[in-house]
Design an enzyme around this catalytic site. Sequence first.
Site, PDB file in Angstrom:
ATOM      1  CG  ASP A 176      -2.262   0.617   1.005  1.00 56.67           C
ATOM      2  OD1 ASP A 176      -2.285   1.844   0.833  1.00 56.67           O
ATOM      3  OD2 ASP A 176      -3.286  -0.082   1.006  1.00 56.67           O
ATOM      4  CG  HIS A 243      -5.318   3.686   1.228  1.00 58.12           C
ATOM      5  ND1 HIS A 243      -5.013   2.362   0.984  1.00 58.12           N
ATOM      6  CD2 HIS A 243      -6.607   3.850   0.846  1.00 58.12           C
ATOM      7  CE1 HIS A 243      -6.074   1.760   0.462  1.00 58.12           C
ATOM      8  NE2 HIS A 243      -7.056   2.633   0.368  1.00 58.12           N
ATOM      9  CB  SER A 423      -9.387   0.446   0.318  1.00 56.95           C
ATOM     10  OG  SER A 423      -8.845   0.608  -0.960  1.00 56.95           O
TER      11      SER A 423
END
Length: 484
Positions: A176, A243, A423
């Site tokens: 990520d 994220h 996600s």
Amino acid sequence: MRGSRRTRISLLAAATTAALLGTGVTTVLAAPGPDAAATPGASVAKAVPTERIIVGYTARADEATSNTEARDDARDKGEDVGESLDFKRRLGTGAALVDLGDKLGTKDVKDVMAAYAADPDVAYVVPDTRMYAAAAPDDTYYPRQWDLFEDRAGMNVPGAWAKGATGEGVNVSVIDTGYVNHSDLAANVVSGYDFISDAWMAQDGGGRDSDPADPGDWMNRGECGTDRNGQPVPARDTNNSWHGTHVAGTIAASGNNAKGVTGIAHRAKVQPVRVLGKCGGTTADIIDAITWSSGGTVQGVTGNPYPADVINMSLGGGGACDAGTQSAINAAVNRGTTVVVAAGNSNANAANFNPASCKNVIAVAAADRQGNRAVYSNYGSAVDITAPGGETSPNTADGILSTLNSGTRGIGSENYVAYQGTSMAAPHIAGLAALMYQTSPGITPAQIESAIKSNARPLPGTCSGGCGAGLADATTTLSALGAR
């Protein structure tokens, strides 16, 4: 089975000292301060006064069957030690429940129990202890993590914890944006790698290196070029997403530490592997990250000391799975690594997205808090399973709360924020897979996928287009593996 995985299961022992569950719900999402652990109801163990004792008499004793005799015996022993004791009732086992009257100090309780223990007609005497749910953690914001425990659309995780599943000994790589330091994750983070080869995209002053720290992925309007319609990408200025840290928190934020949130596999080790920076990431970097994370060899990169049992990729792009990515995934699965990917957030057929359409992955769609397919979630035959992904509009409380950072164009302070997306759904399945590896160390990626799908439950809401086998259920899945 990799050497790091252990199968020991930690259970809550019955004792007069118990960890009290947190009950307060706060609306402030800043990280709790250093005094949080001292707050009443946090994880600090507190002594619970013994108010009653349980006395088991031998079969020959009159007190074993006569309530009158048991009452007289309590009165007599109370007089012997200077306390007021009272027989309350007979238990189903035949034992006598004896009330100690006023709350006694530890020494006084010991004196009472010693008086009973010295009686040859007494088989045993034990305190009537207070117990608490073994699975519910004391983390401050756990009551807001509906995705883990709510009956309607939660993933039924507490029942899996009650079976001793915590992810201990399991390694999960999060491919990520990397990781920004967060105290609610730090204990479970192991060294990773930064695979971004373009220094401008990396935004950290260099290319590939052994530091997966996330410096932020902010972008200015049009900084990444234009789309097929000639529109600027991004369409507007954006701030840091952090994220990867949010995804990692859902998987393995520390549990029972009296702060923040708890991860599904809150004793697993999470490894940040950075591939996404300014303007996203490249297929080549992602292929190398998959290879390295799963224990394969990447030229010029030292081998991974924590080869992944599970890889989470909450990322994707348009187009069907390419042969290079598929080859890397196949090799990872052949090494024994389960690969979990997000289905995508375009409200479209996941077959047209990469890596959601790759074979040998678990592609995850997102459900909202009511158990419907989330309005943004991709769908179709490429989807294997659905997990909570939340919807933050109009109510942020319906999103998925996890670890984050307040910094918009730099690193700020740690906090907790609710996000929505496939996600957010994918790490729920990655966390469940970690629980499964701990429970059944010899299990294969194919068996992981099969068990999750065959033990899913129907979505309580609606799903148009196909949501795979249904809504994942952690407790039912662990039960199917023989966890008790």
